[in-house]
Design a protein around this motif. Structure first.
Motif, PDB file in Angstrom:
ATOM      1  N   GLU A 327       1.128   0.740   5.067  1.00 24.88           N
ATOM      2  CA  GLU A 327       1.181  -0.720   4.898  1.00 24.88           C
ATOM      3  C   GLU A 327       0.383  -1.194   3.689  1.00 24.88           C
ATOM      4  OE1 GLU A 327       1.682  -4.000   7.315  1.00 24.88           O
ATOM      5  OE2 GLU A 327       1.535  -2.845   9.171  1.00 24.88           O
ATOM      6  N   ARG A 329       0.036   0.498   0.982  1.00 24.65           N
ATOM      7  CA  ARG A 329       0.890   0.773  -0.175  1.00 24.65           C
ATOM      8  C   ARG A 329       2.012  -0.257  -0.279  1.00 24.65           C
ATOM      9  NH1 ARG A 329      -0.403   6.427   0.944  1.00 24.65           N
ATOM     10  NH2 ARG A 329       1.217   6.529   2.515  1.00 24.65           N
ATOM     11  N   ARG A 330       2.514  -0.689   0.870  1.00 23.17           N
ATOM     12  CA  ARG A 330       3.547  -1.717   0.870  1.00 23.17           C
ATOM     13  C   ARG A 330       3.020  -2.982   0.187  1.00 23.17           C
ATOM     14  NH1 ARG A 330       7.713  -4.062   4.272  1.00 23.17           N
ATOM     15  NH2 ARG A 330       7.874  -2.254   5.603  1.00 23.17           N
ATOM     16  N   ARG A 333       2.723  -2.655  -3.561  1.00 28.27           N
ATOM     17  CA  ARG A 333       4.007  -2.693  -4.259  1.00 28.27           C
ATOM     18  C   ARG A 333       4.467  -4.114  -4.537  1.00 28.27           C
ATOM     19  NH1 ARG A 333       5.559   2.072  -0.943  1.00 28.27           N
ATOM     20  NH2 ARG A 333       6.131   3.710  -2.412  1.00 28.27           N
ATOM     21  N   LYS A 334       3.963  -5.068  -3.753  1.00 29.33           N
ATOM     22  CA  LYS A 334       4.437  -6.454  -3.889  1.00 29.33           C
ATOM     23  C   LYS A 334       4.191  -6.967  -5.293  1.00 29.33           C
ATOM     24  CE  LYS A 334       4.608  -8.162   0.709  1.00 29.33           C
ATOM     25  NZ  LYS A 334       3.612  -8.208   1.757  1.00 29.33           N
ATOM     26  N   VAL A 335       5.195  -7.652  -5.787  1.00 27.24           N
ATOM     27  CA  VAL A 335       5.081  -8.231  -7.121  1.00 27.24           C
ATOM     28  C   VAL A 335       4.351  -9.558  -7.006  1.00 27.24           C
ATOM     29  CG1 VAL A 335       6.389  -9.151  -9.036  1.00 27.24           C
ATOM     30  CG2 VAL A 335       7.206  -7.124  -7.826  1.00 27.24           C
ATOM     31  N   GLY A 446       6.923   2.149 -10.018  1.00 29.02           N
ATOM     32  CA  GLY A 446       7.716   2.648 -11.137  1.00 29.02           C
ATOM     33  C   GLY A 446       8.164   4.078 -10.931  1.00 29.02           C
TER      34      GLY A 446
END
Ligand code: ZN
Lengths: 596, 406
Positions: A327, A329-330, A333-335, A446
């Motif tokens: 979570e 890492r989730r 990842r959010k922009v 990426g």
């Protein structure tokens, strides 16, 4: 009506319209104003600046939209925020509401005298506004509509000592003239109550420092169901989950939360002093305080230690490491939002980029050009030919040119990034965390490799060599502890050498620093050495972007000039700005490549 | 494969078991319920979903119709214009409720439909006609998409098809094949998806937000976290347990008990679906959901619909005769977790818990408490001020520039 009253009222209408026009103008420029002597009006949140020597100043917080801050709105610029400052005194919000109600009513009547014959219509208009204006004083709060009927909500403890009438009005641009009307009426109530109006000496625009959130206010612990039988344990689980994610946001990964909590264990060998904690994580006191409020840490004779609940939390984190890390890492990842508002860009680089072409097995296209080149999709071609034979009424199976199908091609431009991070003492805390976060975000979102090089004390260090592995990265990042001076030249040399010796594609060097070099490498002049080192970047055909703060502009400009790079100046080296800058730059590379 | 009833249940996978049942009940009643199970490896999400295949009840369709036409309401191009008598003549058959899978490397033709190769290559009587793909063939059943994040990343075309299918209830799909007329049919399927947000290319909501929002419900899977759970799972998977288990149950044939348990589920599902058709959410709960929507500025109206549908279904599979606030409460994380941030979610959850349902409406109630430090600092303001009415028009507007001595 006597002549004097008539003139007064007429000027009132004029004043209101003129104020409305100005507000429109300044709000449009993202500014607030001081209306008269004692009133601050904007579409932002306001704060005092008691830390400044000069008292009586009000800061307009540009990064805190009033609607979002006070009313949980999603869209910005929906709410006008009016603060009327006064000397100590008790202000009854119902009185304010009544005065506001009357003033708005009067105003519409003057504008359109016909309304006196249309009671219903008139009430509807005024009641409409009464529902859109919210008042809060040191005695209570509510909408004008409710307060008018003496329905008042109590104020919270920290609003008790308030020295201003706080008003929020949902008005659109054409209605801003009402602000004068409302405010004038409210001032009258202050004066009538015997309190004096207070003069706001000055207004200042600026960002609020990333507000430290008080999560203790809305997260509920303990997490075992707190509603007795039949209650579901799920909501409690969400609470704990959210708490852990909050801690992760502050400290980094599970490992670092654990390291932080260990500092409050009874094992004196694992306890880290507060100064040591601060070096790594910045302001930790706020978090300790929050955890105390949640009854996870307590004060004892031997200092602050984890409570039983606190130890349960620690255990929970260890037992659910896998899901929690996922979570975290989730979230990384959010922009981020914010786009390009937090920085400005100086200069431009034009460098050729090489791209990688891939076959897309999921998509086929009919051969449209005449090249015959490409990756033939045999099954699709045969099916197409069979179908067309049937439709063409061929008497035997043939394959024609228009039956040919090819696999589609995808192309992308890989940009491997080396972060060159200033790890001198001034980068401790939030800035360090922001740079680490950027590195993790890049690896997780990426397809390219990321490396991290730091410079501090008298030397530089490859903290993470080029990698795509998140674990390798976070292990390396955890070792960064800012301290000491700023040996920029050393850092540049190390980064260039790392890039030269690694197998990378379209390398980009991202320098993140809040200071100026003060440790020389070759000569006795630290700045000159850094400029000299920058020429290596250009010579090795490495793309360079520099991210720094406004106060170092002139040196950084020179540095970018030597390194043939682009400079980004930020008001704050926070994670959103960093991510948005790198995204922006990568997008540029793509666009330039497409045009070429 | 371990049958559905014997799969190990623990806190971290409980929600998925519930969602599976809720969705089957709803689908059987004619209203899809789409859900998405997200979780790291080792949470058994796909095992649970695939095991559900055996508890699916049977449906009636017009004999041989690949589109699964309901005899009472035929919708496919072959049957939609037929009269009741004509349909009766064709006959009716029972098939298990469809459960079809779309893999992340599927092609548009397979998913939507393409030319029927069997008919086209028939030697004696070749014919060009459409063969409906996985989605139209799953009408009135379930579509399962494993690794949906990869599908969304590599195949925007199929993603668009899913968006159409899940856009409304029922959804629809277009089958196109050059040279043949376009066929547009309604499809009533529940889409079940699974993904590991931690593997390439990352979580679905970052790849295609729109698609993630189309899922009524989501569950984040947890791994078994107690020694007991894990040793149970081990035991159930051990060869000797499977053998002995089968011998104990297998009076007539092995797997006898498994079949019995599956039939029990099928019967329950049929019964629950009947209840679902008749059950409406009480008005006060509907208003309560509406208030959440306004108070927390939820962007998605789908979220509120999911809360309503989910609360009713949850009360039914828990064999309760009334929908209560705790049912709504229970489905809040499922219906909202993928649509709002974590802070808002815990605020909503704790809000209900603390203050109950009666709380008043509208805009200003969602107010955050003021930050500390905004309270009075003694003598912060030193000078008195003139009221607005005594100030001339030219002095009314003061900006930072005009106020700052240069
Ligand atoms: Zn049919």
């Amino acid at each position: 009506m006597d002549r004097q009253t008539y003139v007064d009222r007429q000027t009132n209408v004029d004043k209101a319209i003129s104020v409305g026009n100005y507000l429109n103008l300044y709000f449009g420029q993202n500014q607030g104003i001081r209306l008269g002597d004692s009133v601050v009006v904007s579409r932002k949140a306001h704060a005092k600046m008691p830390e400044k020597r000069l008292k009586g100043q009000i800061k307009i917080l540009l990064n805190r939209d009033a609607g979002k801050t006070y009313l949980d709105f999603v869209e910005s610029d929906q709410v006008v925020h009016i603060d009327i400052y006064h000397k100590p005194g008790e202000i009854n919000p119902c009185d304010v509401a009544k005065a506001v109600f009357k003033a708005v009513d009067q105003y519409f009547l003057e504008k359109d005298p016909q309304l006196q014959y249309a009671e219903d219509e008139r009430f509807k208009i005024v009641a409409g506004y009464a529902n859109k204006i919210f008042i809060s004083t040191n005695q209570g709060k509510g909408t004008v509509y409710d307060l008018f009927q003496n329905i008042m909500q109590p104020i919270s403890e920290d609003e008790e000592g308030r020295d201003h009438i706080h008003m929020l009005a949902r008005l659109n641009q054409e209605e801003y003239y009402l602000i004068y009307v409302i405010t004038e009426a409210a001032e009258e109530v202050v004066l009538a109550s015997g309190a004096k109006l207070a003069k706001v000496r000055n207004i200042v625009h600026g960002n609020q420092k990333q507000a430290e959130e008080s999560f203790a206010g809305y997260i509920k612990i303990p997490w075992k169901s707190f509603k007795g039988q039949g209650a579901t344990p799920l909501p409690a689980k969400e609470n704990v989950n959210q708490l852990v994610l909050k801690l992760a946001e502050k400290f980094g990964g599970v490992h670092e939360i654990d390291e932080f909590l260990e500092s409050y264990s009874t094992n004196i060998f694992k306890r880290k002093g507060i100064e040591q904690q601060k070096k790594k994580w910045g302001d930790v006191e706020h978090y300790v305080q929050q955890l105390e409020e949640l009854d996870l840490i307590k004060n004892t004779l031997v200092g602050k230690i984890l409570t039983k609940k606190g130890m349960q939390l620690k255990e929970f984190i260890i037992n659910h490491k896998c899901e929690i890390e996922s979570e975290i890492r989730r979230n990384i990842r959010k922009v981020p939002s914010g786009g390009m508002s937090g920085f400005r860009k100086l200069g431009k680089v034009e460098k050729k980029a090489s791209c990688v072409k891939l076959t897309n097995r999921n998509k086929t296209i009919n051969n449209l050009d005449n090249t015959w080149a490409g990756d033939l999709a045999v099954p699709e071609t045969i099916i197409q030919a069979r179908k067309n034979c049937f439709l063409r009424n061929d008497d035997h199976f043939t394959v024609r040119r228009k039956d040919l199908h090819y696999y589609d091609k995808k192309s992308y431009i890989p940009v491997d990034i080396c972060l060159l991070v200033d790890a001198s003492g001034s980068m401790a805390g939030d800035k360090r965390q922001a740079a680490c976060y950027l590195a993790e975000h890049l690896v997780l979102t990426g397809k390219e490799k990321v490396a991290v090089v730091t410079f501090q004390e008298r030397d530089s260090k490859v903290v993470v060599p080029f990698t795509r592995n998140h674990q390798t990265l976070s292990k390396g990042l955890a070792t960064i502890t800012p301290a000491g001076l700023t040996p920029l030249a050393q850092g540049i040399v190390a980064a260039v050498n790392l890039i030269k010796s690694s197998n990378v594609r379209n390398p980009m060097l991202v320098l993140i620093t809040d200071g100026l070099p003060n440790v020389p490498l070759w000569s006795v002049d630290a700045k000159a050495d850094a400029l000299e080192a920058a020429t290596y970047i250009a010579k090795n055909n490495i793309r360079l972007i520099g991210i720094g703060v406004e106060s170092n502009k002139s040196f950084l400009e020179k540095l970018m000039d030597k390194g043939e790079g682009v400079l980004y100046l930020v008001d704050d080296l926070n994670r959103d700005n960093l991510i948005n800058i790198v995204r922006h730059e990568k997008k540029n590379i793509l666009q330039t490549a497409k045009m070429a | 494969m371990i049958p559905f009833y014997r799969l190990e249940r623990y806190e971290g996978n409980e929600a998925l078991f519930e969602l599976v049942l809720m969705s089957i009940v709803s689908t059987y009643a004619g209203e899809p319920l789409h859900f998405h199970a997200e979780g790291v490896r080792g949470t058994g999400k796909t095992t649970i979903m695939r095991a559900a295949r055996d508890i699916l009840p049977a449906i009636k369709r017009i004999k041989g119709c690949v589109y699964n036409c309901d005899p009472a309401a035929p919708h496919c191009p072959h049957h939609r214009n037929l009269s009741a008598e004509e349909i009766e003549k064709i006959g009716v058959e029972e098939i298990p409720m469809p459960f079809l899978e779309i893999s992340h490397s599927a092609k548009v033709g397979t998913v939507a439909g393409s030319i029927d190769l069997a008919k086209l290559t028939d030697v004696s009587n070749p014919e060009a006609s459409l063969l409906p793909g996985i989605i139209p063939q799953a009408h009135r059943g379930i579509i399962f998409v494993d690794e949906i994040n990869r599908l969304a990343d590599t195949s925007p075309e199929i993603t668009d098809i899913l968006l159409d299918v899940m856009g409304n209830k029922p959804g629809h799909i277009q089958i196109e094949e050059a040279g043949l007329p376009v066929v547009d049919v309604t499809v009533n399927v529940s889409v079940w998806a699974a993904s590991n947000p931690d593997e390439e290319p990352g979580p679905l909501d970052e790849i295609r937000r729109q698609l993630s929002d189309r899922f009524d419900m989501v569950c984040y899977m947890g791994r078994p976290d107690s020694v007991d759970n894990i040793s149970h799972i081990l035991k159930k998977n051990s060869y000797s347990y499977k053998r002995i288990g089968n011998e104990e149950n297998g009076k007539k044939n092995t797997g006898y008990r498994d079949a019995e348990e599956n039939i029990k589920y099928q019967k329950d599902i049929a019964k629950w679906a009947e209840t679902f058709v008749k059950t409406d959410l009480p008005d006060f709960l509907r208003n309560f959901i509406a208030r959440l929507y306004i108070k927390y500025n939820l962007e998605s109206i789908r979220a509120t619909e999911a809360l309503q549908q989910g609360a009713v279904l949850y009360s039914i599979i828990k064999r309760r005769d009334k929908v209560t606030i705790s049912d709504v409460h229970h489905v809040i994380p499922m219906a909202l977790k993928h649509r709002i941030d974590g802070d808002t979610l815990v605020r909503i959850i704790n809000d209900i818990d603390g203050r109950g349902v009666k709380d008043g409406i509208l805009s200003f109630k969602g107010k955050k408490t003021q930050k500390k430090g905004e309270t009075a600092v003694p003598d912060y303001f030193q000078q008195d001020a003139r009221p607005l009415k005594d100030i001339s028009r030219s002095e009314l507007i003061n900006t930072e520039k005009t106020l700052t001595p240069s």
